[in-house]
Write a protein that holds these residues in place. Sequence first.
Motif, PDB file in Angstrom:
ATOM      1  N   ASN A 164       0.797  -1.224   0.000  1.00 18.25           N
ATOM      2  CA  ASN A 164       0.000   0.000   0.000  1.00 18.25           C
ATOM      3  C   ASN A 164       0.832   1.278   0.000  1.00 18.25           C
ATOM      4  OD1 ASN A 164      -2.133  -1.846   2.134  1.00 18.25           O
ATOM      5  ND2 ASN A 164      -2.668  -1.235   0.055  1.00 18.25           N
ATOM      6  N   LEU A 181      -2.595   6.064  -0.516  1.00 21.51           N
ATOM      7  CA  LEU A 181      -2.877   4.644  -0.351  1.00 21.51           C
ATOM      8  C   LEU A 181      -2.925   4.077  -1.764  1.00 21.51           C
ATOM      9  CD1 LEU A 181      -3.920   2.271   1.643  1.00 21.51           C
ATOM     10  CD2 LEU A 181      -6.082   2.683   0.506  1.00 21.51           C
ATOM     11  N   ASN A 195      -2.382   0.377  -4.501  1.00 24.76           N
ATOM     12  CA  ASN A 195      -2.270  -1.065  -4.607  1.00 24.76           C
ATOM     13  C   ASN A 195      -1.114  -1.287  -5.555  1.00 24.76           C
ATOM     14  OD1 ASN A 195      -2.573  -3.833  -4.925  1.00 24.76           O
ATOM     15  ND2 ASN A 195      -4.791  -3.686  -4.651  1.00 24.76           N
ATOM     16  N   LEU A 255      -0.787   1.232  -8.583  1.00 30.85           N
ATOM     17  CA  LEU A 255      -2.047   1.959  -8.782  1.00 30.85           C
ATOM     18  C   LEU A 255      -2.393   2.767  -7.542  1.00 30.85           C
ATOM     19  CD1 LEU A 255      -4.625   2.355 -10.566  1.00 30.85           C
ATOM     20  CD2 LEU A 255      -5.599   0.419  -9.349  1.00 30.85           C
ATOM     21  N   LEU A 282      -4.871   4.649  -5.109  1.00 31.83           N
ATOM     22  CA  LEU A 282      -6.294   4.488  -4.824  1.00 31.83           C
ATOM     23  C   LEU A 282      -6.877   5.697  -4.117  1.00 31.83           C
ATOM     24  CD1 LEU A 282      -6.169   0.836  -3.511  1.00 31.83           C
ATOM     25  CD2 LEU A 282      -7.195   1.552  -5.657  1.00 31.83           C
ATOM     26  N   TRP A 313     -14.255   2.017  -0.275  1.00 32.09           N
ATOM     27  CA  TRP A 313     -13.548   1.002  -1.063  1.00 32.09           C
ATOM     28  C   TRP A 313     -12.957   0.021  -0.075  1.00 32.09           C
ATOM     29  CZ3 TRP A 313      -8.711  -1.125  -1.451  1.00 32.09           C
ATOM     30  CH2 TRP A 313      -8.310  -1.669  -2.689  1.00 32.09           C
ATOM     31  N   THR A 361     -11.026   2.580   2.644  1.00 34.72           N
ATOM     32  CA  THR A 361     -10.804   4.001   2.454  1.00 34.72           C
ATOM     33  C   THR A 361     -12.076   4.653   1.912  1.00 34.72           C
ATOM     34  OG1 THR A 361      -9.408   5.672   1.410  1.00 34.72           O
ATOM     35  CG2 THR A 361      -9.675   3.620   0.209  1.00 34.72           C
ATOM     36  N   ILE A 391     -13.836   7.260  -0.325  1.00 36.75           N
ATOM     37  CA  ILE A 391     -13.389   7.887  -1.570  1.00 36.75           C
ATOM     38  C   ILE A 391     -14.540   8.570  -2.289  1.00 36.75           C
ATOM     39  CG2 ILE A 391     -11.326   6.629  -2.293  1.00 36.75           C
ATOM     40  CD1 ILE A 391     -13.444   4.561  -3.476  1.00 36.75           C
ATOM     41  N   TYR A 398      -7.927   0.219 -13.881  1.00 36.45           N
ATOM     42  CA  TYR A 398      -6.745   0.800 -14.527  1.00 36.45           C
ATOM     43  C   TYR A 398      -7.131   1.799 -15.607  1.00 36.45           C
ATOM     44  CZ  TYR A 398      -3.920  -2.550 -11.991  1.00 36.45           C
ATOM     45  OH  TYR A 398      -3.317  -3.261 -10.990  1.00 36.45           O
ATOM     46  N   LEU A 400     -10.062   4.936 -13.392  1.00 38.97           N
ATOM     47  CA  LEU A 400      -9.686   5.882 -12.337  1.00 38.97           C
ATOM     48  C   LEU A 400      -9.108   7.180 -12.872  1.00 38.97           C
ATOM     49  CD1 LEU A 400      -8.378   3.484  -9.553  1.00 38.97           C
ATOM     50  CD2 LEU A 400     -10.477   4.812  -9.581  1.00 38.97           C
TER      51      LEU A 400
END
Lengths: 208, 194, 263
Positions: free
Chosen positions: A7, A28, A30, A33, A35, B118, B126, B128, B138, B141
């Motif tokens: 993370n 934060l 992944n 990526l 998030l 999420w 989290t 969001i 991918y 976002l």
Amino acid sequence: MSIMELNGGSVIAMVGKDCVAIASDLRLGNQALGLSSNFQRIFPVTDRIYVGLPGLGTDVHTLWEKFRFRVNMYTIKEEREIEPETFAHLVSSTLYEHRFGPYFIEPVIAGLAKTPSGGVKPFIAATDLIGCLNFAKDFVVAGTASSKLFGMAEGLWEPDLEPEDLFETISQALMNAVDRDAYSGWGCVVHVITKDKIVTRTLKGRMD
Amino acid sequence: METSFAITGKGYVLVAADTTAARSIVKMKTDEDKIKILSPHLLMAYSGEPGDTIQFSEYVERNIRLYQIRNTLTLGPSAAASWIRRSLADSIRSRRPYAVNLLVGGYDTSSHTPELYWIDYLGTLTKIPFGAHGYGSYFALSLLDRYHDPEASLEEGIATLKRCLDEVAKRLVVSPGKYLVKVVDKDGVREIEI
Amino acid sequence: MARRYDSRTTIFSPEGRLYQIEYAMEAISHAGTVLGVLAKDGVVLAAEKKVTGKLLDLSSTKEGGYGGSGEKIYLLNDNVIGGVAGLTADANSLVNYARTAAQRHLLTYNEDIPVELLAQRLCNLKQGYTQFGGLRPFGVSLLYAGYDPHYQFQLYHSDPSGNYSGWKATCIGANNGTAQSLLKQEYKDDIEVKDAIGLVLRTMSKTMDSTTLGSEKLEFAVLTLDETTKRPKAKIYKPSEIDALLASEGLMKKDEDTEMKAA
């Protein structure tokens, strides 16, 4: 890839003159990526103690919720607030309970301890993921950007910085260190703790 | 393969999930509903290991309902998300963890705000403004970084969501054909056509 | 007749009574009074201390902590204050259980436990001691004064049987009957906290064993909502604060010598 790097995120704490500061980034992710850009990993334990929890996201929440439970029970039974050093030992023993299946967090603690004369003594500490305590006198760092934070802090830190100067120092150390780390960044938050108040500032940084 | 998205807007949360149920190269079904309605103002889109997904999402659905029946209080989105996160955080260190990822969207009736969470199979939580799970994230976002407006009306939100769905359809090798979209706002939960 | 069916909690008597529970309630009727009144903007709790004396070390109540001597009134969670009447040791055990239960709820749901839910947790525990294990029941009745966003301010009473109910004003412990009828006459539905404080103190002065009210015999607590943060604020009064409150309500004990001189 290590689970501690899934993370991302980093935390730093520094000692000043009758004050301490603790700061972290807000990313934060992944792996590569991203998030969230407002993931909180520093939490208030009491009016004078803050704890930063860099590492695996799920354990950030789990550990914070566990510490909150134990500190609340302490406060309600002792009828007084916990002292920073006592809290550091609480963190250490909580982590060691899971010695053979640890939480993937390396906590950083910053606070002001009470002196018998009624004054305050700055306190910082850090532990590894199984609870080995490190009581530093200058600064402590943890997270994916820890090696960069070590370099920045060693270069910028000096003893007896006033709160405003401490804020500048810790901010520069954090901002520049996370810019060199792919897994940390996306904004920063800095808390400066003094006897009378805590000033929290969110810093605008590179969002890449 | 499994994709889910969610975005918040002015007084609502839009949740979309693909409707394909596939095993290896075979599409068994194209009208699978992967968005559970947990309470009158709470939605949860799930994705992950087949079997675990249904087992866990139904476990959540039934427990949220049990809490409500027992205590005559509805769990708000934040408390429900915390409970769900705690269940997954306990699961990850158990003998065989649930491999389920979630998007929990709800309307908090006391503060009158839409909330989106999420949550992944590790118990990472989290809050969001918009989010996604699966390979589709991918592509979506970055589009949402550019086009999301937290004060958008429902129509504008749907248009933004459509951008994401179209991009995934265009660029993902095995892209889902159809999506199911549900919205939650002060009036509750309903399915919408897009 | 009772003698044959009263030594075990887990058996009924032929008349359908559980004697151990009734005996527990009898123990409580000898304990210090605890009074609670629900107002529209808060809840007030007052209690009569039975453990008093010059040699008692009360230093912790003056400087630190929550103020109360920790005999009758306890902080259970940020949003709930508990008042206990009965066996102090049993009460300590239940208070600890309540505090742990409240933290467990916070751990799972990340919000303060609703007041009724906390009362239910304790009642489920107490009921267990009337049905399994052959252990005696807890000899404690509790009053729970709390706030939650769902039902705002609430006051509950639970007894050794594990039963609970919600009240606008109630009393447990010694002389609870007298206090209850006094409250029934004087209580008004839309009472405010400041008037509730007066009502509680006046009722206490009429039901307490001692002749005059003072901080040595009284524990006092109020739960309100903080104006700015909109979070519940629990205040357990320190002895000095109780004396100041009594003085402002005109219920302080008077110095007899001074009165004689005035006459």
